[in-house]
Design a protein around this motif. Structure first.
Motif, mmCIF file in Angstrom:
data_model
loop_
_atom_site.group_PDB
_atom_site.id
_atom_site.type_symbol
_atom_site.label_atom_id
_atom_site.label_comp_id
_atom_site.label_asym_id
_atom_site.label_seq_id
_atom_site.Cartn_x
_atom_site.Cartn_y
_atom_site.Cartn_z
ATOM 1 N N TRP A 92 -3.641 -51.179 -43.600
ATOM 2 C CA TRP A 92 -3.157 -49.816 -43.866
ATOM 3 C C TRP A 92 -3.126 -49.021 -42.566
ATOM 4 C CZ3 TRP A 92 -5.415 -52.737 -47.574
ATOM 5 C CH2 TRP A 92 -4.813 -52.727 -48.833
ATOM 6 N N LEU A 93 -1.928 -48.640 -42.156
ATOM 7 C CA LEU A 93 -1.741 -47.931 -40.892
ATOM 8 C C LEU A 93 -0.945 -46.647 -41.127
ATOM 9 C CD1 LEU A 93 -0.507 -51.025 -38.797
ATOM 10 C CD2 LEU A 93 -2.776 -50.018 -38.660
ATOM 11 N N PRO A 94 -1.529 -45.675 -41.805
ATOM 12 C CA PRO A 94 -0.760 -44.464 -42.078
ATOM 13 C C PRO A 94 -0.324 -43.758 -40.801
ATOM 14 C CG PRO A 94 -3.065 -44.152 -42.663
ATOM 15 C CD PRO A 94 -2.890 -45.600 -42.364
ATOM 16 N N GLY A 95 0.919 -43.326 -40.787
ATOM 17 C CA GLY A 95 1.437 -42.598 -39.638
ATOM 18 C C GLY A 95 1.961 -43.479 -38.524
ATOM 19 N N VAL A 96 1.984 -44.775 -38.752
ATOM 20 C CA VAL A 96 2.456 -45.695 -37.712
ATOM 21 C C VAL A 96 3.821 -46.239 -38.131
ATOM 22 C CG1 VAL A 96 1.986 -47.883 -36.550
ATOM 23 C CG2 VAL A 96 0.105 -46.334 -37.067
ATOM 24 N N ASP A 97 4.797 -46.159 -37.223
ATOM 25 C CA ASP A 97 6.098 -46.727 -37.560
ATOM 26 C C ASP A 97 6.305 -48.047 -36.821
ATOM 27 O OD1 ASP A 97 6.892 -46.161 -35.012
ATOM 28 O OD2 ASP A 97 8.178 -44.479 -35.550
ATOM 29 N N ARG A 128 -0.541 -43.934 -33.386
ATOM 30 C CA ARG A 128 -0.065 -42.793 -34.173
ATOM 31 C C ARG A 128 0.878 -41.979 -33.307
ATOM 32 N NH1 ARG A 128 -4.439 -41.551 -38.363
ATOM 33 N NH2 ARG A 128 -6.090 -42.972 -37.798
ATOM 34 N N GLU A 179 5.828 -57.375 -42.067
ATOM 35 C CA GLU A 179 6.641 -56.344 -42.700
ATOM 36 C C GLU A 179 5.846 -55.032 -42.688
ATOM 37 O OE1 GLU A 179 7.078 -56.671 -46.934
ATOM 38 O OE2 GLU A 179 9.195 -56.150 -46.829
ATOM 39 N N PHE A 197 2.024 -39.033 -34.133
ATOM 40 C CA PHE A 197 1.974 -37.613 -34.450
ATOM 41 C C PHE A 197 1.056 -36.849 -33.502
ATOM 42 C CE2 PHE A 197 0.018 -34.087 -36.762
ATOM 43 C CZ PHE A 197 1.137 -33.377 -37.120
ATOM 44 N N PHE A 243 -5.151 -47.224 -34.214
ATOM 45 C CA PHE A 243 -5.755 -48.287 -35.011
ATOM 46 C C PHE A 243 -5.826 -49.582 -34.205
ATOM 47 C CE2 PHE A 243 -3.623 -45.592 -38.204
ATOM 48 C CZ PHE A 243 -4.716 -45.288 -39.006
ATOM 49 N N ASN A 297 6.401 -42.835 -43.100
ATOM 50 C CA ASN A 297 5.416 -43.794 -42.579
ATOM 51 C C ASN A 297 4.043 -43.661 -43.229
ATOM 52 O OD1 ASN A 297 7.263 -44.879 -40.716
ATOM 53 N ND2 ASN A 297 6.806 -43.244 -39.270
ATOM 54 N N GLY A 298 4.043 -43.367 -44.498
ATOM 55 C CA GLY A 298 2.768 -43.285 -45.202
ATOM 56 C C GLY A 298 2.032 -41.975 -45.021
ATOM 57 N N VAL A 299 2.715 -40.980 -44.469
ATOM 58 C CA VAL A 299 2.069 -39.670 -44.325
ATOM 59 C C VAL A 299 2.911 -38.625 -45.054
ATOM 60 C CG1 VAL A 299 1.297 -37.878 -42.724
ATOM 61 C CG2 VAL A 299 0.979 -40.273 -42.134
ATOM 62 N N LYS A 359 5.903 -51.228 -44.218
ATOM 63 C CA LYS A 359 6.555 -50.356 -45.198
ATOM 64 C C LYS A 359 5.658 -49.172 -45.476
ATOM 65 C CE LYS A 359 9.172 -52.866 -48.529
ATOM 66 N NZ LYS A 359 9.021 -53.501 -49.847
ATOM 67 N N GLN A 360 6.122 -47.993 -45.243
ATOM 68 C CA GLN A 360 5.371 -46.749 -45.491
ATOM 69 C C GLN A 360 3.922 -46.854 -45.035
ATOM 70 O OE1 GLN A 360 6.623 -44.076 -45.840
ATOM 71 N NE2 GLN A 360 8.393 -44.064 -47.162
ATOM 72 N N GLY A 361 3.744 -47.275 -43.797
ATOM 73 C CA GLY A 361 2.406 -47.307 -43.240
ATOM 74 C C GLY A 361 1.544 -48.471 -43.686
ATOM 75 N N VAL A 362 2.125 -49.448 -44.349
ATOM 76 C CA VAL A 362 1.351 -50.623 -44.750
ATOM 77 C C VAL A 362 1.961 -51.863 -44.100
ATOM 78 C CG1 VAL A 362 0.526 -52.051 -46.667
ATOM 79 C CG2 VAL A 362 0.689 -49.587 -46.945
ATOM 80 N N SER A 385 -0.749 -44.015 -47.426
ATOM 81 C CA SER A 385 0.138 -45.124 -47.082
ATOM 82 C C SER A 385 0.375 -46.077 -48.246
ATOM 83 C CB SER A 385 -0.419 -45.879 -45.881
ATOM 84 O OG SER A 385 -1.771 -46.127 -46.065
ATOM 85 N N GLY A 386 1.566 -46.655 -48.234
ATOM 86 C CA GLY A 386 1.887 -47.708 -49.174
ATOM 87 C C GLY A 386 2.559 -47.285 -50.463
ATOM 88 N N TYR A 416 7.866 -37.344 -46.852
ATOM 89 C CA TYR A 416 7.005 -38.525 -46.819
ATOM 90 C C TYR A 416 7.585 -39.514 -45.810
ATOM 91 C CZ TYR A 416 4.259 -42.478 -48.573
ATOM 92 O OH TYR A 416 3.395 -43.542 -48.685
#
Lengths: 126, 157
Positions: free
Chosen positions: A39-44, A63, A101, A65, A83, B134-136, A103-106, B69-70, B132
Motif C-alpha cells: 500500500w503506497l498511498p500518494g505514489v504514482d 510521495r 501493477e 505531494f 516508502f 493515487n489513493g489519496v 492502481k490507486q496507490g496499491v 489507497s486501493g 481521488y
C-alpha cells in the motif's frame, strides 16, 4: 544456484538518505505465484522503483505531494517520509517474470513460482 | 487497589491535538479494561478500520486529505450531515473481478473504512469538491463569508 549473490554490495544503491517508512504490505501464495501487495498511498507510477538485486527486493515509493505554502496545517496524521520496503526473495521465485501493477496507490507484484516448486499432479497409470 | 501517579496526561493540556487525546483515551481503556480492548481489536477492529487524515486551512477553504489507497471512485462515499464530514469506503474483492489473473487469486475479502471530522461553521456546503488520485482523497470545503453578528434592538417601554 550458480550465482554468487553474497558478494554483491547491497544497500549501497539506495538513492535516498531521507527518512523512510515501511509501507503496509501483504504476501499471499497461490498455486502459480507469490503475490505481494504494497500500500503506497500518494505514489504514482513514475515515482515507484522496484528493483531485484541478488536476493533483495526493494520497493521505493516517493510521495509527490508537498503542502502548498498557503495551506496552514490544522491537524496532521499522514507522514511525509517516502516508502521503502526491502524483502528477501529466494530460489522459489522465478524472478525473470515478475509482473507489477500500480492502481490507486496499491502496488501488486506477482512473482511466478520457479518450475521446481510448483505443485505437480502425477497421473496414476493403469 | 493500587494507586499510581498519573503521568503526563495530555487530557489537561489544551494545546495537544485530537490524536494525542485519542491515544490517551485508548490507553486509559486498555489499562482499565484489558479484555475489552483485545475484544475490540479482534472484532470491531477487523470490521471498520480507520485511515490517516490531514486537515489544512487556507484563506478561503478547509482541506481534508485522506490516505485511502486501493479503492475505486465509486467505492468511496463522502457526505456531510449535521456539521460532520464522513468519508467512508466499502470494498468487496474476489467475486466480481473480471480479469483472469485476479480471479485466479480470488479470496473474497470485505474492507470497510470510515472516518468523521467535525466541521467548522460557515461553509458553503453545496460547493464541496472531492478528488481521488493515487489513493489519496482530497476534499475541499470552501468557507462562506462570516455571518455578521446580529444586532437585536431592545425597545424600552
Amino acid at each position: 544456484m550458480s550465482q554468487n549473490t553474497t558478494l554483491e554490495p547491497q544497500s549501497v544503491t539506495r538513492s535516498t538518505s531521507a527518512p523512510t517508512v515501511t509501507p503496509k504490505h501483504q504476501i499471499r501464495e497461490t498455486n502459480e505465484a507469490f503475490v505481494l501487495t504494497v500500500w503506497l498511498p500518494g505514489v504514482d507510477k513514475s515515482s515507484v522503483e522496484t528493483t531485484v538485486n541478488g536476493e533483495t527486493l526493494t520497493v521505493l515509493g516517493r510521495r509527490n505531494f508537498t503542502v502548498p505554502a498557503e495551506w496552514t496545517p490544522v491537524h496532521r496524521e499522514i507522514q511525509e517520509a517516502d516508502f521503502l520496503l526491502e524483502l528477501e526473495i529466494d530460489h522459489r521465485v522465478n524472478r525473470d517474470a515478475v509482473e507489477a501493477e500500480l492502481k490507486q496507490g496499491v502496488l501488486t507484484l506477482t512473482f511466478p513460482k520457479a518450475e521446481a516448486v510448483k505443485p505437480r499432479r502425477i497421473e496414476i497409470q493403469g | 487497589m493500587k494507586i499510581v501517579r498519573y503521568q503526563n496526561s495530555p487530557l489537561f493540556n489544551p494545546s495537544t491535538s485530537y490524536s494525542t487525546l485519542r491515544n490517551e483515551m485508548d490507553r486509559l481503556f486498555d489499562v482499565a479494561f484489558p479484555a475489552l480492548s483485545t475484544l475490540q481489536r479482534g472484532l470491531l477492529g477487523g470490521l471498520v478500520s480507520e485511515f490517516p487524515i490531514d486537515l489544512f486551512q487556507e484563506k478561503d477553504a478547509f482541506v481534508v486529505r485522506a490516505e485511502l489507497s486501493g479503492f475505486t471512485k465509486d467505492e468511496i462515499n463522502v457526505e456531510v450531515a449535521d456539521g460532520i464530514l464522513t468519508i467512508s469506503g466499502y470494498q468487496k474483492t474476489g467475486e466480481t473481478k473480471s480479469s483472469k489473473k485476479e480471479a485466479a487469486n480470488a479470496v473474497t475479502e470485505e474492507r470497510r473504512v470510515s472516518r468523521s471530522v467535525t466541521l467548522p461553521e460557515h461553509l458553503k456546503l453545496d460547493q464541496i469538491q472531492a478528488t481521488y488520485e493515487n489513493g489519496v482523497l482530497t476534499v475541499k470545503l470552501p468557507k462562506s463569508e462570516e455571518v455578521k453578528p446580529k444586532q437585536i434592538a431592545i425597545t424600552v417601554k
